[in-house]
Design a protein around this motif. Sequence first.
Motif, PDB file in Angstrom:
ATOM      1  N   UNK A   1      -9.593  61.215  10.270  1.00  0.00           N
ATOM      2  CA  UNK A   1      -9.194  61.745  11.696  1.00  0.00           C
ATOM      3  C   UNK A   1      -7.618  62.024  11.546  1.00  0.00           C
ATOM      4  N   UNK A   2      -6.653  61.166  10.943  1.00  0.00           N
ATOM      5  CA  UNK A   2      -5.424  61.171  10.660  1.00  0.00           C
ATOM      6  C   UNK A   2      -4.950  62.383   9.911  1.00  0.00           C
ATOM      7  N   UNK A   3      -5.549  62.356   8.750  1.00  0.00           N
ATOM      8  CA  UNK A   3      -5.348  63.566   7.867  1.00  0.00           C
ATOM      9  C   UNK A   3      -5.618  64.854   8.528  1.00  0.00           C
ATOM     10  N   UNK A   4      -6.777  65.204   9.262  1.00  0.00           N
ATOM     11  CA  UNK A   4      -7.288  66.331   9.826  1.00  0.00           C
ATOM     12  C   UNK A   4      -6.161  66.506  10.970  1.00  0.00           C
ATOM     13  N   UNK A   5      -5.772  65.713  11.738  1.00  0.00           N
ATOM     14  CA  UNK A   5      -4.872  65.829  12.765  1.00  0.00           C
ATOM     15  C   UNK A   5      -3.488  66.395  12.305  1.00  0.00           C
ATOM     16  N   UNK A   6      -3.133  65.642  11.211  1.00  0.00           N
ATOM     17  CA  UNK A   6      -1.828  66.038  10.711  1.00  0.00           C
ATOM     18  C   UNK A   6      -1.855  67.539  10.205  1.00  0.00           C
ATOM     19  N   UNK A   7      -2.740  67.759   9.621  1.00  0.00           N
ATOM     20  CA  UNK A   7      -2.864  69.369   9.204  1.00  0.00           C
ATOM     21  C   UNK A   7      -2.718  70.228  10.392  1.00  0.00           C
ATOM     22  N   UNK A   8      -3.417  69.624  11.521  1.00  0.00           N
ATOM     23  CA  UNK A   8      -3.485  70.728  12.625  1.00  0.00           C
ATOM     24  C   UNK A   8      -2.400  71.006  13.163  1.00  0.00           C
ATOM     25  N   UNK A   9      -1.348  69.598  13.305  1.00  0.00           N
ATOM     26  CA  UNK A   9      -0.156  69.900  14.178  1.00  0.00           C
ATOM     27  C   UNK A   9       0.786  70.450  13.009  1.00  0.00           C
ATOM     28  N   UNK A  10       1.002  70.048  11.965  1.00  0.00           N
ATOM     29  CA  UNK A  10       1.989  70.655  11.030  1.00  0.00           C
ATOM     30  C   UNK A  10       1.699  72.197  10.746  1.00  0.00           C
ATOM     31  N   UNK A  11       0.565  72.849  10.861  1.00  0.00           N
ATOM     32  CA  UNK A  11       0.382  73.942  10.867  1.00  0.00           C
ATOM     33  C   UNK A  11       0.835  74.767  12.083  1.00  0.00           C
ATOM     34  N   UNK A  12       0.621  74.326  13.184  1.00  0.00           N
ATOM     35  CA  UNK A  12       1.093  74.840  14.474  1.00  0.00           C
ATOM     36  C   UNK A  12       2.836  74.583  14.829  1.00  0.00           C
ATOM     37  N   UNK A  13       3.102  73.488  14.228  1.00  0.00           N
ATOM     38  CA  UNK A  13       4.585  73.130  14.830  1.00  0.00           C
ATOM     39  C   UNK A  13       5.164  72.650  13.075  1.00  0.00           C
ATOM     40  N   UNK A  14       5.354  73.743  12.451  1.00  0.00           N
ATOM     41  CA  UNK A  14       5.930  73.415  10.858  1.00  0.00           C
ATOM     42  C   UNK A  14       7.126  72.877  10.825  1.00  0.00           C
ATOM     43  N   UNK A  15       8.150  72.530  12.222  1.00  0.00           N
ATOM     44  CA  UNK A  15       9.370  72.007  11.794  1.00  0.00           C
ATOM     45  C   UNK A  15       9.500  70.801  12.917  1.00  0.00           C
ATOM     46  N   UNK A  16       8.588  70.641  13.839  1.00  0.00           N
ATOM     47  CA  UNK A  16       8.685  69.724  14.865  1.00  0.00           C
ATOM     48  C   UNK A  16       7.355  68.530  14.966  1.00  0.00           C
ATOM     49  N   UNK A  17       6.722  68.800  13.953  1.00  0.00           N
ATOM     50  CA  UNK A  17       5.385  67.660  13.852  1.00  0.00           C
ATOM     51  C   UNK A  17       5.759  66.186  13.350  1.00  0.00           C
ATOM     52  N   UNK A  18       5.211  65.361  13.900  1.00  0.00           N
ATOM     53  CA  UNK A  18       5.605  63.766  13.683  1.00  0.00           C
ATOM     54  C   UNK A  18       4.644  63.447  12.405  1.00  0.00           C
TER      55      UNK A  18
END
Length: 971
Positions: A605-622
């Motif tokens: 779950x952590x891995x897939x959520x990381x992919x999702x938020x970094x795709x949508x916010x490439x410069x502002x994801x945690x």
Amino acid sequence: MQTACQAVQHQKGRRQYNKLRNLVKDARHDCVVFANEFHQHSYLPRQKGESMEKWQTRSIYNAAVWYYNHGLGQMPVVIVTEDEDAIRQYGNETEGVFVISFKNYLDNFWPDLKAAHELYDSILQARRERESESQENKGKEYPEHLPMEILEAGIKSGRYIQGTLNVNKHRAQLEAFVRLQGFGNKETELQSDILIYGARARNRAIHGDVVAVELLPWQDWKGRTVALCENETEDKAPADTTGDPMPTGKVVGIIQRNWRDYVVTFPSKEESPSQGRNAQKILVTPWDYRIPKIRISTQQAEALQDYRVVVRIDSWESSSLYPNGHFVRVLGRIGDLEGEIAAILVENSICVAPFSEIQMSEMPVSSSKNPWKVDPEEEKNRLDLRDTHLIFSIDPKGCQDVDDALSIRALPNGNLELGVHIADVTHFVAANSYTDVEARARATTYYLADRRYDMLPSVLSADICSLLSGVDRYAVSVLWELEKESYETLHVCYKRTIIRSAYKLVYEAAQGLLDGDASVVDDILELKDLDERTREKKLAELVWAISKLTDVARHVRARRDSCGALELEGVEIRVQLDDKNNIHDLIPKQPLEVHETVAECMILANHWVAKKISENFPHQALLRQHPPPRQEFFTELRECASAKGFSMDTRSNKALAESLDKANDPLDPIVNKLLRSMATHAMSNALYFSTGSCPEEEFHHYGLALDKYTHFTSPIRRYADILVHRLLMAATLKETKGDVKDYVFSNKDLQELCKHINNRNRAAQRAQKQSTELFQCMYFKDKTPEADERCVADGVIYSIRTNGVLVFVPRYGIKGAAYMKNKEGLVVCQCHGSFEWKPGSLHRSQNRITSTATTGESVTLRLFDHVTVKILVQASRCHADTIKLEIIRNAPYQTPDTEASQKNFHVVKSDLVKEVSQSAEAAQRAQEKARVEVIDEDYQKYCQTKGASLYQLLEEIRDLALLDVSAEIRT
């Protein structure tokens, strides 16, 4: 006032200004900054020839008068200053505007606030002492620090090196190291830490300070101590106890002071008989060995001799041997449990005050008579899983803050749907609310050996947000559609949901169901009071779900293994208390396969959520990164492995994983466990970061071998997860053209917040470790080593030093030093089956140490030898008590359950998992050949193998585990 803030920056410097700014910005303090210099009626131009200080004072007073009149005189305005001219000039000028000294402010407005009065007197006394001392002492004990502009220029040119001072707690008087900021320094080509030898070379820098260092000529370089050392004030190390020379330097300036509150102890009457009742200057001893003694001025020395006390450092002049400080408050009596716990909290800068009324007013109402219910309007906006999914949680015994639940079901098309359901904390904690600001400051729930301090109020953490069984709860769910045989991911979606967990299982019960143990059914409360037929049906559904979930986890983990799973080890110790909170036992936590099943689902779950938020916010994801370790940190691992004939390839995570898998001694499973612990110890810390702060190739997580990773699955106890939940919701809103500005930080603000969370996480780990060590000492302290068999245990030697060995005691998860040569120069020798102290000598080689008595007897100890040790407690009045080990026999300690306990400490992958791994490898062999060139390229560039791995439970833990991290079961 804006001008007052700028006056602090002008007179006290940027660091004090930033501290003031952070205090003002903290919503919990209800502060507002009035921009008086931008207001027509309060702005005053600076007059010709007027000093900056005079103009600032005049501006502040003028703005205060306007503010008082603007409020129609309904509330007096108080200006607190130590400027006597300002008090004389403005003190009686305007009724309702008070200009007074801080002393008068306390006396007139807070006469009953005793602690504040005592603190003020302590600070005032310390200032007077400092002023008189600077006039009296003209001689220099230390060189002056270089000005900041010279330091900055020197660092830029490469003459000086910037880094953080790290004092060796076992050799605090002599040894400190400066760790370079980054992996190396281009100008100096240094790849190791810099040794700072001796107090003068340290030049008044204190552990944690950021310093500028000048390297000494290589002829003056020294080696780090390789002998076992007690925390004492020796003036010099024996010549034969140091290793190879390493870069050595001296501190020439302080870039940033990182002083904090320090817990100290006053000297006893015996230690300083000359200090009478009214003695003023007292040298107090900090609880932390790495901090020097601090000189404070007080008349309460005699009354405070038996207490732990908090002090702060004010200054450290070049003319003084010791820093000057002042008394702050009393914590508790020395040796008292609550006082010792308070000391641990202060030492780690952990503030856990009760939640305030205004924070609690934001909480939803829930009680036994009036339980919280789902809002019908909110129900329309969520996916309802209550009647369609069998959802259950698996947690440790006694867990109240249930963050996560799991589900798995067969779809009509024959595929499987895997679900990870996480408590929707952000629905109840609005961004920038009082509760949110408090949670952000705490950053994590603090778990100690006998208690926890929650990040969120218990009405959320243990009730409304806890996914308990049989009640409706809001959740954020990640749902995967998996191919029915290979379990490959076909589709994934992220939804806000309503769930009703059917079972709240403990790990032991879930493992029992998995193993077919019918006896655990009686421990499942939800299956009680059902008729036989219904119970059998529900039990069959639950067993199928757990078995299928475990099967999916095995396959996912097998794919990770084929790519280089890095599986690290540690021992988790649980403190077992009786009804009166006395320590009953110290119990090593037994690893179960179901632990890995849950951990694997959380990692997914952590891995897939990381992919999702970094795709949508490439410069502002945690996200969470884990840098590759420095190769020199693996030296001890390689040397120890070679002692058993194993070779360790540490060039990449895959190579390391394969080496660790091969390093199995069939006669002693503890060997592999210790090697994996050494590998854990060599790891860098995993850190939160903002995706805009570094290039994408640095996003990877070395331990998990994932290109992107974050923390999403524990929002009840980690603030990072709350931020990630908001980002995930923003990502789904973004796709529906919604407004996301309330959910997303700027890159700069997010990176600052990540630094704060990383700092608090380290503090939480230290506090947990120290509290467990405290309870370990309390457990053994009231036992007689000669008479109590619990004080004798089997130990395994894992490191050889010049004057002794380091030993691991599996039964209690203890690591400690066992000396073979004492202060009197006597060495241990075996006589009639037991050890005795006799005159003699020691000879140490890489893998063994031999003790030879002058009478001819000798004994040799080797790496990984099992020995019988006696466990003692070394009591200390000023510091924490410590465990001390004494070897009493050069043979394993045999008890009836020795063999069983050793087996419990080593989890070998089941034949089923190995079979799955082999079939997965065979199926992927063709693909591997096709992408071999890509892997080689990545390997050469980053020493990072593409692919996934299971980095079980312990990505944070760098020690051989004195921690009870039951709450940290999910990576």
